[in-house]
Design an enzyme around this catalytic site. Structure first.
Site, PDB file in Angstrom:
ATOM      1  N   ARG A 202      31.649 -16.453   5.188  1.00  0.00           N
ATOM      2  CA  ARG A 202      32.023 -15.467   6.215  1.00  0.00           C
ATOM      3  C   ARG A 202      32.003 -14.082   5.597  1.00  0.00           C
ATOM      4  O   ARG A 202      32.448 -13.895   4.475  1.00  0.00           O
ATOM      5  CB  ARG A 202      33.426 -15.755   6.737  1.00  0.00           C
ATOM      6  CG  ARG A 202      33.471 -16.846   7.771  1.00  0.00           C
ATOM      7  CD  ARG A 202      34.918 -17.161   8.076  1.00  0.00           C
ATOM      8  NE  ARG A 202      35.545 -16.062   8.810  1.00  0.00           N
ATOM      9  CZ  ARG A 202      35.604 -16.017  10.133  1.00  0.00           C
ATOM     10  NH1 ARG A 202      35.063 -16.976  10.844  1.00  0.00           N
ATOM     11  NH2 ARG A 202      36.178 -15.015  10.749  1.00  0.00           N
TER      12      ARG A 202
ATOM     13  N   ARG B 205      13.915 -23.882   0.054  1.00  0.00           N
ATOM     14  CA  ARG B 205      14.543 -25.057   0.644  1.00  0.00           C
ATOM     15  C   ARG B 205      14.396 -25.035   2.148  1.00  0.00           C
ATOM     16  O   ARG B 205      14.131 -23.998   2.745  1.00  0.00           O
ATOM     17  CB  ARG B 205      16.028 -25.093   0.279  1.00  0.00           C
ATOM     18  CG  ARG B 205      16.259 -25.410  -1.181  1.00  0.00           C
ATOM     19  CD  ARG B 205      17.727 -25.336  -1.521  1.00  0.00           C
ATOM     20  NE  ARG B 205      18.501 -26.300  -0.756  1.00  0.00           N
ATOM     21  CZ  ARG B 205      19.472 -25.972   0.081  1.00  0.00           C
ATOM     22  NH1 ARG B 205      19.784 -24.720   0.284  1.00  0.00           N
ATOM     23  NH2 ARG B 205      20.143 -26.909   0.727  1.00  0.00           N
TER      24      ARG B 205
ATOM     25  N   LYS C  21      21.626 -12.738  -3.190  1.00  0.00           N
ATOM     26  CA  LYS C  21      20.837 -13.802  -3.814  1.00  0.00           C
ATOM     27  C   LYS C  21      19.899 -13.244  -4.877  1.00  0.00           C
ATOM     28  O   LYS C  21      19.038 -12.414  -4.602  1.00  0.00           O
ATOM     29  CB  LYS C  21      20.037 -14.540  -2.739  1.00  0.00           C
ATOM     30  CG  LYS C  21      19.190 -15.668  -3.282  1.00  0.00           C
ATOM     31  CD  LYS C  21      18.724 -16.572  -2.161  1.00  0.00           C
ATOM     32  CE  LYS C  21      17.703 -17.587  -2.647  1.00  0.00           C
ATOM     33  NZ  LYS C  21      17.449 -18.631  -1.651  1.00  0.00           N
TER      34      LYS C  21
HETATM   35  C1  BTN Z   1      15.248 -21.386  -2.177  1.00  0.00           C
HETATM   36  O1  BTN Z   1      15.896 -20.380  -2.420  1.00  0.00           O
HETATM   37  O2  BTN Z   1      15.213 -21.879  -1.039  1.00  0.00           O
HETATM   38  C2  BTN Z   1      14.487 -22.025  -3.297  1.00  0.00           C
HETATM   39  C3  BTN Z   1      13.390 -21.126  -3.784  1.00  0.00           C
HETATM   40  C4  BTN Z   1      12.574 -21.766  -4.887  1.00  0.00           C
HETATM   41  C5  BTN Z   1      11.358 -20.936  -5.199  1.00  0.00           C
HETATM   42  C6  BTN Z   1      10.622 -21.440  -6.404  1.00  0.00           C
HETATM   43  S1  BTN Z   1       9.383 -20.318  -6.933  1.00  0.00           S
HETATM   44  C7  BTN Z   1       8.735 -21.512  -8.030  1.00  0.00           C
HETATM   45  C8  BTN Z   1       8.795 -22.836  -7.307  1.00  0.00           C
HETATM   46  N1  BTN Z   1       7.602 -23.014  -6.501  1.00  0.00           N
HETATM   47  C9  BTN Z   1       7.869 -23.009  -5.204  1.00  0.00           C
HETATM   48  O3  BTN Z   1       7.034 -23.117  -4.289  1.00  0.00           O
HETATM   49  N2  BTN Z   1       9.179 -22.862  -5.004  1.00  0.00           N
HETATM   50  C10 BTN Z   1       9.908 -22.766  -6.249  1.00  0.00           C
END
Ligand code: BTN
Length: 256
Positions: free
Chosen positions: A250, A60, A119
């Site tokens: 936090r 993202r 995460k």
């Molecule tokens: C995030 O954490 O910001 C989202 C990550 C999403 C990663 C997945 S991997 C498969 C799909 N292809 C991508 O390029 N991104 C998503």
């Protein structure tokens, strides 16, 4: 070589999703980018595209998503979808993934899965119009799940990985577990909207009751989400509904 049980995944999903196919590529720039390219030229049949390696995986907010073959599960599910309201879709996807992975997995609003406050997985949802005025939009749900231990460099929170939960976990097994629940969640969302997922989200909400800091510096206590999936934050100046701001928790010991 990774043994993907692609046929088994197809057999579980195809009965509920006519026209569904599963594709596994050894390498692609990004599974989301590839399905968005296809959608823009009208290729919108339901497809689960798995990549063993992405050369330009995207997260993202324009962030890169890195992962080595076998060390993470990276795939995108693309299909036409026509919900009355799109709000809360990433939370519905998070609910489906968390519930199908493990009771300890939590959803960190709006797009991450957390394990013990680290995460474990990220979700990137994009939509594309097909060009035809009355046609439904195509949604591309991209998912990256850490399977094996992952270095912390460059990440704001240290990562978690699935083998912490199941020592013998691998990417094909994880995919086999989540594919059908993910498709069913998208179909449930299309029919009923986020309302059908709100209670389930609250059971997995990683931020509930915790002090959060919004990207504009505002602080407050996270109090779940509204009917539209907006994060509710109780601040000194009243209850705020957060729809797009990045939220960070936090650190413990600093009021969180
Ligand atoms: C995030 O954490 O910001 C989202 C990550 C999403 C990663 C997945 S991997 C498969 C799909 N292809 C991508 O390029 N991104 C998503």
């Amino acid at each position: 070589m990774i043994r993907w049980q692609a046929e088994a995944v197809w057999e579980t999903v195809a009965p509920v999703l006519p026209g569904f196919t599963v594709e596994v590529l050894p390498e692609v720039d990004s599974t989301n980018t590839e399905l968005m390219r296809r959608a823009r030229v009208g290729l919108i049949d339901p497809v689960l595209l798995v990549a063993e390696r992405q050369t330009a995986g995207r997260g993202r907010l324009g962030r890169p998503w890195a992962g080595e073959a076998g060390a993470s599960l990276t795939f995108s599910l693309g299909l036409p979808l026509a919900p009355a309201d799109w709000s809360g879709l990433s939370l519905a996807v998070g609910v489906a993934l968390a519930e199908s992975l493990h009771p300890d997995v939590r959803i960190k609003w709006p797009n991450d899965l957390w394990l013990h406050d680290r995460k474990l997985a990220g979700i990137l949802i994009e939509t594309a119009g097909t060009g035809a005025a009355a046609a439904p939009r195509c949604v591309v749900v991209g998912v990256g799940i850490n399977i094996t231990e992952r270095p912390a460099q460059g990440l704001s929170t240290p990562p978690a990985w699935l083998r912490e939960l199941w020592p013998d976990a691998d990417a094909p097994q994880a995919l086999a577990r989540i594919a059908l629940p993910l498709v069913q969640a998208l179909q449930g969302f299309e029919a009923q909207g986020f309302g059908a997922f709100r209670g389930r989200f609250h059971a997995r909400d990683a931020l509930a009751g915790r002090t959060v800091v919004l990207s504009d510096g505002l602080q407050g206590e996270a109090r779940g989400v509204g009917a539209d999936g907006a994060l509710l934050v109780h601040t000194a100046s009243g209850m705020k509904q957060v729809t797009s701001s990045e939220v960070s928790v936090r650190p413990l010991g600093a009021g969180g």
